[in-house]
Motif scaffolding. Sequence first.
Motif: not given
Length: 168
Positions: A133-137, A139-144, A147-157
Amino acid sequence: MTDPFSFRPIRPEDDPAIAAIIRAVMPEFGADGPGFAIHDPEVSAMSVAYSGPRSAYFVVEMDGRVVGGAGIGPLEGGDADTAELRKMYFLREARGKGMGERLLQHILGVARERGFARVYLETLTGMDSAMRLYERLGFRRLDRQLGSTGHHGCNRFYMRDLVPAVTT
């Protein structure tokens, strides 16, 4: 035929339902350990957390019952032009019916109205439908992570630039 879905700004009485949705959906995707949004203090009081001038949270109702939601706010630790798409989750019975796309399109418009130039988001492997969905709308993928969300468990940006609103 009447659309069973609608969305609206969150109200204080929605806080328990949204907290329960977040706490039910995130473990489905293995996102219940340290470094995930499920542990954010705001989960228990989303209506308060999104009451600021550049923030908003919307709940999705299906036949009058809250089944999901998503929000927008400034990216913590980011620049003033970057918003973060936050806590976009739907119960299983509400997924795959087009409501996520409708809500996300609305949120992108709200972000633009509130003066943001781009929207950033974090997700993780396994949330494949969301990433499509994000890509269809646009959004482009980032490598890193940004910010400082504190969500270090996420691995796609992801990031999406917002087209400025047309004024007449």
